[in-house]
Design a protein around this motif. Structure first.
Motif, PDB file in Angstrom:
ATOM      1  N   CYS A  99      40.573  45.885  36.779  1.00  0.00           N
ATOM      2  CA  CYS A  99      40.129  45.679  37.937  1.00  0.00           C
ATOM      3  C   CYS A  99      39.273  44.538  37.580  1.00  0.00           C
ATOM      4  CB  CYS A  99      38.789  47.470  37.999  1.00  0.00           C
ATOM      5  SG  CYS A  99      37.860  46.443  39.217  1.00  0.00           S
ATOM      6  N   PRO A 100      39.903  43.261  38.806  1.00  0.00           N
ATOM      7  CA  PRO A 100      39.016  42.103  39.230  1.00  0.00           C
ATOM      8  C   PRO A 100      38.014  42.149  39.224  1.00  0.00           C
ATOM      9  CG  PRO A 100      40.755  42.625  40.630  1.00  0.00           C
ATOM     10  CD  PRO A 100      40.837  43.337  39.871  1.00  0.00           C
ATOM     11  N   HIS A 101      37.223  43.482  40.466  1.00  0.00           N
ATOM     12  CA  HIS A 101      36.954  43.557  41.556  1.00  0.00           C
ATOM     13  C   HIS A 101      35.651  43.249  40.786  1.00  0.00           C
ATOM     14  CE1 HIS A 101      40.571  45.227  42.717  1.00  0.00           C
ATOM     15  NE2 HIS A 101      40.448  44.256  43.995  1.00  0.00           N
ATOM     16  N   CYS A 113      36.014  48.718  45.601  1.00  0.00           N
ATOM     17  CA  CYS A 113      37.472  49.015  45.037  1.00  0.00           C
ATOM     18  C   CYS A 113      37.487  50.300  44.894  1.00  0.00           C
ATOM     19  CB  CYS A 113      38.118  48.064  44.333  1.00  0.00           C
ATOM     20  SG  CYS A 113      37.302  48.208  42.303  1.00  0.00           S
ATOM     21  N   CYS A 115      39.181  51.352  41.880  1.00  0.00           N
ATOM     22  CA  CYS A 115      39.346  50.829  40.376  1.00  0.00           C
ATOM     23  C   CYS A 115      38.806  50.521  39.448  1.00  0.00           C
ATOM     24  CB  CYS A 115      40.786  49.458  40.319  1.00  0.00           C
ATOM     25  SG  CYS A 115      40.273  48.474  40.777  1.00  0.00           S
ATOM     26  N   ARG A 116      37.601  49.808  40.278  1.00  0.00           N
ATOM     27  CA  ARG A 116      36.664  49.807  39.140  1.00  0.00           C
ATOM     28  C   ARG A 116      35.948  50.815  38.472  1.00  0.00           C
ATOM     29  NH1 ARG A 116      33.034  45.467  36.970  1.00  0.00           N
ATOM     30  NH2 ARG A 116      31.037  45.754  37.060  1.00  0.00           N
TER      31      ARG A 116
HETATM   32 ZN   LIG Z   1      38.918  47.094  40.832  1.00  0.00          ZN
END
Ligand SMILES: [Zn+2]
Ligand SMILES: [Mg+2]
Length: 200
Positions: A99-101, A113, A115-116
């Motif tokens: 997760c890049p967020h 998001c 996904c984090r």
């Molecule tokens: Zn994410």
């Protein structure tokens, strides 16, 4: 005429692994090969996990991308090196989810998001993509947010290790099992875990 029912394929299982503090030693925003050092004992643990689960899947928050500390390309370069290095040791990682967020990151990464971690988005994606049974799967993490993601995805167990972030009693109480070192986990995998799961 006999109609042969198609056999429904058995669902796969997975060991989900956080990366930083579990596979490699915790370093703030690790993104270079020179900063990547395997946690003591993780290789034996991964080899044991791989005998018990269909897939080894990494689920890692990488807010350093969203914050602009390093690029997605740098992350991918490190990931490719890591998976090749592990493969040379006989370990196959099926997929590395990241997760890049982060809300206080830079566009386009500053979003709320799914996904984090502690959200279960990365795990849910893997369950679907690889037809994995969550009830036959576990997660190993060094933070409560890892464990919470596992619980939200209905994995059978969420294991906490003391090889990364400092762990307190409140963290241990959230986990199904706490292993101070990887050799404790290795011992459990080889001595205790099979009978425990069979007893379910
Ligand atoms: Zn994410
Ligand atoms: Mg971690």
């Amino acid at each position: 005429m006999t109609i042969i029912e198609p056999v429904k394929p058995l669902k796969a299982s997975a060991a989900f692994l956080d990366r930083d503090g579990v596979i490699n030693k915790e370093v703030n925003y690790c993104h270079k090969i020179s900063e990547f050092e395997l946690v003591e004992g993780i290789v034996d643990v991964l080899l044991s996990l791989q005998k018990k689960f269909t897939h080894l899947i990494v689920v890692t928050n990488q807010a350093g991308i969203g914050r602009g500390y390093y690029s997605e390309q740098q992350f991918q370069t490190l990931t490719q090196w890591m998976t090749a290095h592990l493969r040379s040791l006989g370990i196959t990682v099926t997929h590395v989810y990241f997760c890049p967020h982060h809300l206080s990151g830079i566009p386009p990464f500053n979003i709320e998001c799914e996904c984090r971690k502690p959200k279960p988005g990365m795990i849910m994606s893997a369950l679907e993509k690889y037809n994995i049974d969550p009830a036959a799967s576990v997660l190993i993490g060094d933070k409560v947010s890892d464990l919470q993601a596992a619980m939200a995805a209905n994995l059978s167990q969420a294991w906490l290790v003391g090889t990364g972030h400092p762990v307190g009693q409140a963290d241990i109480e959230v986990s199904d099992h706490y292993f101070p070192t990887m050799s404790d986990l290795e011992h459990f995998l080889n001595e205790g875990y099979v009978s425990e799961i069979q007893g379910r």
